[in-house]
Design a protein around this motif. Structure first.
Motif, PDB file in Angstrom:
ATOM      1  N   GLU A  90       0.819  -1.207   0.000  1.00 33.52           N
ATOM      2  CA  GLU A  90       0.000   0.000   0.000  1.00 33.52           C
ATOM      3  C   GLU A  90       0.858   1.264   0.000  1.00 33.52           C
ATOM      4  OE1 GLU A  90      -3.086   0.193  -0.495  1.00 33.52           O
ATOM      5  OE2 GLU A  90      -3.793  -1.850  -0.163  1.00 33.52           O
ATOM      6  N   ALA A  91       1.957   1.244   0.768  1.00 33.40           N
ATOM      7  CA  ALA A  91       2.845   2.404   0.766  1.00 33.40           C
ATOM      8  C   ALA A  91       3.466   2.596  -0.614  1.00 33.40           C
ATOM      9  CB  ALA A  91       3.933   2.234   1.820  1.00 33.40           C
ATOM     10  N   GLY A  92       3.892   1.494  -1.238  1.00 24.94           N
ATOM     11  CA  GLY A  92       4.484   1.581  -2.566  1.00 24.94           C
ATOM     12  C   GLY A  92       3.493   2.018  -3.618  1.00 24.94           C
ATOM     13  N   ARG A  93       2.282   1.509  -3.523  1.00 27.09           N
ATOM     14  CA  ARG A  93       1.224   1.891  -4.477  1.00 27.09           C
ATOM     15  C   ARG A  93       0.919   3.384  -4.365  1.00 27.09           C
ATOM     16  NH1 ARG A  93      -3.496  -1.436  -2.991  1.00 27.09           N
ATOM     17  NH2 ARG A  93      -2.691  -3.076  -4.349  1.00 27.09           N
ATOM     18  N   SER A  94       0.844   3.878  -3.116  1.00 24.73           N
ATOM     19  CA  SER A  94       0.527   5.292  -2.911  1.00 24.73           C
ATOM     20  C   SER A  94       1.682   6.204  -3.292  1.00 24.73           C
ATOM     21  CB  SER A  94       0.163   5.529  -1.437  1.00 24.73           C
ATOM     22  OG  SER A  94      -1.000   4.822  -1.078  1.00 24.73           O
ATOM     23  N   ALA A  95       2.906   5.775  -3.039  1.00 25.77           N
ATOM     24  CA  ALA A  95       4.066   6.648  -3.227  1.00 25.77           C
ATOM     25  C   ALA A  95       4.628   6.624  -4.635  1.00 25.77           C
ATOM     26  CB  ALA A  95       5.162   6.270  -2.236  1.00 25.77           C
ATOM     27  N   ALA A  96       4.246   5.650  -5.452  1.00 21.57           N
ATOM     28  CA  ALA A  96       4.821   5.534  -6.795  1.00 21.57           C
ATOM     29  C   ALA A  96       4.567   6.790  -7.609  1.00 21.57           C
ATOM     30  CB  ALA A  96       4.247   4.313  -7.508  1.00 21.57           C
ATOM     31  N   GLY A  97       5.619   7.317  -8.221  1.00 23.08           N
ATOM     32  CA  GLY A  97       5.481   8.446  -9.118  1.00 23.08           C
ATOM     33  C   GLY A  97       5.275   7.990 -10.549  1.00 23.08           C
ATOM     34  N   PRO A  98       5.297   8.889 -11.500  1.00 27.98           N
ATOM     35  CA  PRO A  98       5.103   8.508 -12.913  1.00 27.98           C
ATOM     36  C   PRO A  98       6.123   7.493 -13.411  1.00 27.98           C
ATOM     37  CG  PRO A  98       4.963  10.883 -12.640  1.00 27.98           C
ATOM     38  CD  PRO A  98       5.432  10.344 -11.335  1.00 27.98           C
ATOM     39  N   GLU A  99       7.340   7.516 -12.817  1.00 31.07           N
ATOM     40  CA  GLU A  99       8.381   6.586 -13.244  1.00 31.07           C
ATOM     41  C   GLU A  99       8.372   5.287 -12.436  1.00 31.07           C
ATOM     42  OE1 GLU A  99      10.496   7.047 -15.771  1.00 31.07           O
ATOM     43  OE2 GLU A  99       9.642   9.007 -16.253  1.00 31.07           O
ATOM     44  N   GLY A 100       7.608   5.247 -11.336  1.00 29.35           N
ATOM     45  CA  GLY A 100       7.567   4.037 -10.523  1.00 29.35           C
ATOM     46  C   GLY A 100       7.985   4.306  -9.091  1.00 29.35           C
ATOM     47  N   VAL A 101       8.546   3.292  -8.426  1.00 30.35           N
ATOM     48  CA  VAL A 101       8.911   3.397  -7.019  1.00 30.35           C
ATOM     49  C   VAL A 101      10.143   2.544  -6.742  1.00 30.35           C
ATOM     50  CG1 VAL A 101       7.421   1.483  -6.282  1.00 30.35           C
ATOM     51  CG2 VAL A 101       8.021   3.277  -4.643  1.00 30.35           C
ATOM     52  N   VAL A 102      10.976   3.008  -5.831  1.00 27.85           N
ATOM     53  CA  VAL A 102      12.135   2.253  -5.370  1.00 27.85           C
ATOM     54  C   VAL A 102      11.920   1.903  -3.902  1.00 27.85           C
ATOM     55  CG1 VAL A 102      14.609   2.331  -4.870  1.00 27.85           C
ATOM     56  CG2 VAL A 102      13.744   3.256  -7.024  1.00 27.85           C
TER      57      VAL A 102
END
Length: 585
Positions: A90-102
């Motif tokens: 959920e944190a990754g889904r919410s925080a992902a930007g247009p390029e994705g998430v690390v």
């Protein structure tokens, strides 16, 4: 020593997260279910989100590093316990930007497993995901340790440099590569003169004499392989610096970044004195200090001690280190920011935070009409409730003591969910096992949550193939346990002999494959768990303790023996399992 104000297994972790969000409402937003926090603003140039997380008790890591120039999302677990994969998802889904998430993960088995599962789930949703593993702890750099070096205070360095690089607009692959290089260029070593307070007893988790030190202690309160005599501070720091400097890879060229980190109870006065000793020790070796950070950033509750981290800087890294950031724990300068699009209206006010383990105790009772798998789950829950203290003691001898809380909390939730689903007579054995698997996969952190969840999911699939209404069907257990064991080994990497729950599951699977009954499998699991008391660990946190774990069985293996005993019913090896639990007393 007086008892602490909070108990780590229950409500206070969520309450503390709510209090943190209330105190820093301009910086972070809280989402309580599943528990994670998000930065309210981001640098206007950021296109890739950054998420990290780990057990509570390390504050200000990671929630204190939420904000522009640092992290976009953080998932806190229970004290010294990894967040479960749904929190990270959920944190990754919410925080992902247009390029994705690390995703930035410290190298502990539970963290790695849960972040890895979350990464796979995010990729299935079409999110680009990069992963950075921080493994800087020199004390655990051993060829005998299959788990690899632990991730400790260099995590602050990784997250700061990645945050600045993300603000430049860099993408997933570039950030993941940078994070890997920073982690590889960093080493840490920690020392303690007093253990953290055990939140259950109010006493130190382990004893040290006034002239003793634990050299190589972990941030979860893990003991080192040995206790040493306490030298004068200049000699101690000189030894630490020498070991860490010698372990750094060749290269760098832009000097050293120094982090002197307190472990919870060490004063700023002491930490600044340590920094001066570090600088002098480096100067005697001809090493240049480019910059330094001093303070408590990665605590081990209230342990009295400190760690020294050195990072060999590559060109451009010092500029990233000094770039603007704004967070509760690390603020430097100012930068143009915009509202974070991932927060929006979905963020929940801090006051709405709920508990993490509010399910009532399981008494082991079985309702009329329950299937054999449900009877097994309920009996197992009751047995674990009774044995909670012993499982906790076993895990405290081999790690951080959270296993009893994790497995008990998971089984409490399983029983509560079964009770809420209506009469047992309407539910098949496959349904009960599937529900239990979902609870452990989505709601229980640490290593135990996903491992037990994977195994229960495979048992549910085997029961479904057998018609969903299996009695004490040895064939269904044989197929389900075999598939569950394979999944656990595939995800966690453990093999028989590594001193994990695999050492109980593997002999149980072989007993069933040879035509044995569930009682035979239970006896084999108990014997396998007993054998773990005679070997050094190669996986999990016990791997960092060397011979200190020899003499007591692995708690995960004991819990699996308890599950097989519950499945076998009255035919299970009660005396053998009771003896395993008594080893923790």
């Amino acid at each position: 020593m007086s008892a602490p104000f909070v108990h780590p297994a229950h409500e206070p972790v969520a309450r503390a997260a709510a209090g943190f969000a209330r105190a820093h409402a301009d910086l972070v937003a809280l989402r309580p279910e599943p528990l994670h926090l998000l930065a309210r603003t981001r640098h206007e140039g950021r296109r890739t989100g950054l998420v990290s997380g780990g057990g509570a008790g390390h504050e200000p890591l990671h929630v204190g590093l939420l904000g522009p120039g640092l992290l976009d999302g953080a998932a806190p677990g229970l004290v010294f316990t990894s967040p479960h994969n749904r929190q990270v998802l959920e944190a990754g889904r919410s925080a992902a930007g247009p390029e994705g998430v690390v995703l930035v993960v410290k190298n502990y088995t539970g963290d790695v497993v849960n972040f890895r599962i979350a990464a796979e789930r995010l990729r299935l949703e079409g999110v680009r995901v990069g992963e950075v593993l921080v493994d800087d702890d020199l004390a655990t750099d051993s060829a005998d340790n299959a788990a690899g070096r632990r991730g400790t205070a260099a995590t602050v360095v990784v997250e700061k440099l990645l945050g600045a690089a993300a603000d430049e607009g860099r993408g997933v692959d570039d950030l993941a590569d940078l994070g890997a290089r920073v982690a590889a260029a960093s080493r840490s070593l920690a020392v303690a003169s007093r253990a953290q307070t055990d939140p259950t007893t109010g006493e130190p988790a382990f004893a040290l004499g006034p002239d003793e030190l634990e050299l190589g202690v972990g941030i979860h309160g893990e003991r080192a392989e040995r206790t040493v005599a306490r030298p004068p501070l200049p000699d101690l720091v000189d030894d630490l610096v020498g070991q860490v400097l010698d372990a750094l890879p060749a290269g760098g060229g832009d000097g050293l970044l120094v982090v002197v980190n307190g472990l919870g109870a060490t004063t700023q006065l002491e930490l600044y004195a340590v920094l001066e000793e570090v600088a002098e020790a480096l100067g005697r070796r001809g090493a240049a200090v480019a910059d330094a950070l001093v303070g408590t950033y990665v605590a081990a509750l209230d342990m009295h001690g400190f760690s020294v981290t050195l990072t060999a800087l590559e060109p451009g890294w010092l500029d990233l280190w000094r770039a603007p950031s704004s967070s509760a724990a690390l603020t430097r300068g100012s930068a143009p920011v915009v509202d974070a699009p991932w927060v929006g209206g979905g963020a929940t006010a801090p006051a709405a935070a709920g508990g993490t383990d509010g399910a009532p105790a399981a008494d082991g009772s079985v309702p009329e009409g329950a299937s054999a798998p449900e009877r097994t789950l309920r009996r197992w829950a009751g047995d674990v409730e009774t044995a909670h203290g012993d499982l906790t003691r076993l895990d405290r001898l081999a790690g951080d003591g959270d296993f009893g809380d994790n497995v008990r909390g998971g089984l409490r939730r399983v029983v509560a969910r079964l009770d809420a689903d209506g009469p047992a007579s309407r539910r098949s054995g496959a349904d009960a096992l599937a529900a239990a698997g979902e609870v452990f996969l989505d709601e229980v952190g640490g290593t135990s949550g996903p491992m037990v969840g994977l195994m229960l999911a495979e048992l549910a699939a085997a029961a479904e193939r057998a018609g969903g209404e299996t009695a004490a069907d040895d064939a269904a257990w044989r197929d389900g346990l075999r598939a569950g064991l394979a999944a656990v080994r595939r995800v966690g990497g453990a093999e028989p002999g590594d001193r994990t729950l695999v050492d109980a599951l593997d002999p149980a699977v072989r007993a069933l494959a040879d035509g044995g009954s569930l009682a035979d499998a239970a006896a084999a699991a108990a014997a396998g768990a007993d054998a773990t008391a005679r070997v050094r660990a190669r996986r999990g946190r016990a791997a960092y303790l060397g011979d200190r774990v020899v003499g007591t069985p692995d708690p995960g293996a004991v819990a699996m023996a308890m599950l097989l005993r519950a499945a076998a019913g009255d035919a299970g090896p009660g005396d053998a399992v009771a003896g395993l639990l008594a080893a923790g007393r």
